[in-house]
Design a protein around this motif. Structure first.
Motif, PDB file in Angstrom:
ATOM      1  N   THR A 130      -2.670  -3.962 -12.049  1.00 18.30           N
ATOM      2  CA  THR A 130      -2.041  -3.567 -10.795  1.00 18.30           C
ATOM      3  C   THR A 130      -3.025  -3.569  -9.623  1.00 18.30           C
ATOM      4  O   THR A 130      -2.608  -3.781  -8.479  1.00 18.30           O
ATOM      5  N   LEU A 155      -3.146  -6.984  -8.134  1.00 20.73           N
ATOM      6  CA  LEU A 155      -1.967  -7.354  -7.340  1.00 20.73           C
ATOM      7  C   LEU A 155      -2.080  -6.923  -5.883  1.00 20.73           C
ATOM      8  O   LEU A 155      -1.268  -7.369  -5.058  1.00 20.73           O
ATOM      9  N   GLN A 156      -3.026  -6.054  -5.578  1.00 21.15           N
ATOM     10  CA  GLN A 156      -3.111  -5.521  -4.218  1.00 21.15           C
ATOM     11  C   GLN A 156      -3.803  -6.531  -3.288  1.00 21.15           C
ATOM     12  O   GLN A 156      -4.896  -7.012  -3.591  1.00 21.15           O
ATOM     13  N   SER A 211      -3.487  -5.783   0.274  1.00 18.56           N
ATOM     14  CA  SER A 211      -3.493  -5.081   1.554  1.00 18.56           C
ATOM     15  C   SER A 211      -4.525  -3.962   1.504  1.00 18.56           C
ATOM     16  O   SER A 211      -4.899  -3.479   0.434  1.00 18.56           O
ATOM     17  N   GLY A 217      -3.056  -0.767  -0.124  1.00 17.26           N
ATOM     18  CA  GLY A 217      -3.066  -0.806  -1.585  1.00 17.26           C
ATOM     19  C   GLY A 217      -4.457  -0.616  -2.150  1.00 17.26           C
ATOM     20  O   GLY A 217      -4.649   0.089  -3.155  1.00 17.26           O
ATOM     21  N   VAL A 226       2.316  -0.668  -7.906  1.00 21.60           N
ATOM     22  CA  VAL A 226       3.338  -1.716  -7.810  1.00 21.60           C
ATOM     23  C   VAL A 226       4.291  -1.424  -6.653  1.00 21.60           C
ATOM     24  O   VAL A 226       4.687  -2.335  -5.895  1.00 21.60           O
ATOM     25  N   LEU A 227       4.668  -0.157  -6.461  1.00 19.70           N
ATOM     26  CA  LEU A 227       5.539   0.203  -5.349  1.00 19.70           C
ATOM     27  C   LEU A 227       4.864  -0.054  -4.009  1.00 19.70           C
ATOM     28  O   LEU A 227       5.506  -0.553  -3.061  1.00 19.70           O
ATOM     29  N   LYS A 260       2.605  -2.289  -3.481  1.00 16.35           N
ATOM     30  CA  LYS A 260       2.581  -3.746  -3.321  1.00 16.35           C
ATOM     31  C   LYS A 260       3.923  -4.256  -2.797  1.00 16.35           C
ATOM     32  O   LYS A 260       3.982  -5.115  -1.903  1.00 16.35           O
ATOM     33  N   GLN A 261       5.021  -3.738  -3.304  1.00 18.64           N
ATOM     34  CA  GLN A 261       6.345  -4.177  -2.845  1.00 18.64           C
ATOM     35  C   GLN A 261       6.620  -3.722  -1.410  1.00 18.64           C
ATOM     36  O   GLN A 261       7.233  -4.473  -0.632  1.00 18.64           O
ATOM     37  N   ILE A 262       6.167  -2.540  -1.044  1.00 17.91           N
ATOM     38  CA  ILE A 262       6.381  -2.057   0.317  1.00 17.91           C
ATOM     39  C   ILE A 262       5.614  -2.925   1.325  1.00 17.91           C
ATOM     40  O   ILE A 262       6.131  -3.274   2.398  1.00 17.91           O
ATOM     41  N   ASN A 263       4.403  -3.292   0.994  1.00 19.58           N
ATOM     42  CA  ASN A 263       3.585  -4.091   1.915  1.00 19.58           C
ATOM     43  C   ASN A 263       4.080  -5.519   2.011  1.00 19.58           C
ATOM     44  O   ASN A 263       3.806  -6.215   2.999  1.00 19.58           O
ATOM     45  N   ASN A 264       4.791  -5.991   0.985  1.00 20.30           N
ATOM     46  CA  ASN A 264       5.348  -7.332   1.069  1.00 20.30           C
ATOM     47  C   ASN A 264       6.583  -7.366   1.968  1.00 20.30           C
ATOM     48  O   ASN A 264       6.954  -8.408   2.471  1.00 20.30           O
TER      49      ASN A 264
END
Length: 310
Positions: free
Chosen positions: A86, A89-90, A92, A95, A303-304, A306-310
């Motif tokens: 995880t 995956l960051q 940003s 993250g 993971v959350l 990562k999804q928020i920043n995308n």
């Protein structure tokens, strides 16, 4: 004639009796030969027992041993894989900031296990700064762009967090427990002709040889300092002495490899009829389950983000 007269028989008997009494008194005051030998034997036995006692270990060594026997390697490796995946995956800064906070929460209790690797961490940070400087440098026209430099720092920062999380594993797991964890987890693959034992042994030897190689290099560095051939701080060698030190170091490594091969052959490793016995069986405890659950919660949080920043 002309000498002292002989004493009378009674006087001679009294004189002999006095001499025997004096000799008995001195003998009573002085210990016998057997008593002295027994005391010397007891003293020698006590000195030998004291000499045979193991030397005092460093302060961190008993702590590492307790931690290694306290946790299941499977729980530690699973938690590390969750966090490392995880963190990769960051992309940003938010993250990475959360990942850094999680890593600090894990590493602060394990600062004693991180301390031997501080030189490697500093070297990695210096390398990151140099790469970022080169990435942001423009020659025509001569200028510096912060955007590619920050991007390089961002990529290498995630890798540094993963590296720092993996460094304590060298002290928190022992080679034997790693081998047992692999054999117990993937032992069912033996029925499909998968060499689980050989793979587990290879991983065990890798874990065993990393500290051995580091200790052997430290020994040659100490030899160079003891002979007055190096004036650098203790634990390091000047660049001009690296090549002369590498030759005996490689020879020592090859000798260690030969000794290890002889020991494995003597123990029957690799023999087709060998049936090894396992005196250690690993079991997941409550603390191991808590570690996995905490790592899973941190992974879900990352993971959350990562999804928020995308």
């Amino acid at each position: 004639p002309g000498g002292a007269p002989w004493p009378a028989p009674r006087e001679l008997a009294a004189l002999l009796a006095a001499q025997r009494a004096a000799h008995g008194t001195r003998t009573a005051e002085r210990p016998s030969l057997h008593t002295a030998a027994a005391a010397a034997a007891r003293t020698s036995a006590a000195a030998a027992a004291q000499a045979l006692e193991p030397p005092a270990l460093p302060a961190a060594a008993p702590q590492n041993h307790r931690l290694a026997s306290r946790f299941d390697p499977r729980a530690l490796i699973a938690a590390y894989l969750l966090l490392a995946t995880t963190i990769l995956l960051q992309h940003s800064w938010a993250g990475l900031a959360v990942a850094a906070a999680i890593s600090l929460a894990v590493l602060i209790p394990l600062r004693a296990q991180i301390r031997p690797w501080m030189k490697a961490i500093r070297a990695y940070m210096i390398m990151t700064a140099i790469i970022a400087f080169i990435a942001g440098l423009h020659l025509s026209p001569f200028s510096f762009d912060w955007e590619p430099a920050l991007q390089s720092i961002k990529r290498f920062s995630g890798l540094m967090l993963i590296m720092m999380l993996g460094l304590p594993l060298m002290a928190l797991v022992t080679p034997l427990r790693v081998q047992r964890s692999l054999e117990q987890t993937f032992g069912w693959l033996n029925r499909f002709k998968v060499p689980v034992m050989s793979i587990a042994l290879t991983v065990t030897l890798i874990f065993r040889f990393i500290p051995l190689l580091a200790g052997e290099w430290g020994r040659y560095v100490k030899i160079a300092h003891a002979r007055g051939k190096a004036t650098t701080p203790a634990g390091s060698l000047p660049f001009r002495m690296l090549l002369p030190a590498m030759v005996p170091y490689i020879r020592s490594i090859l000798r260690m490899a030969e000794q290890m091969a002889d020991a494995l052959e003597a123990r029957g490793i690799g023999h087709p009829l060998a049936k090894p016995t396992q005196g250690l069986r690993l079991r997941l405890g409550r603390e191991d389950i808590l570690i996995i659950m905490a790592a899973a919660a941190a992974a879900i949080l990352l993971v959350l983000i990562k999804q928020i920043n995308n």
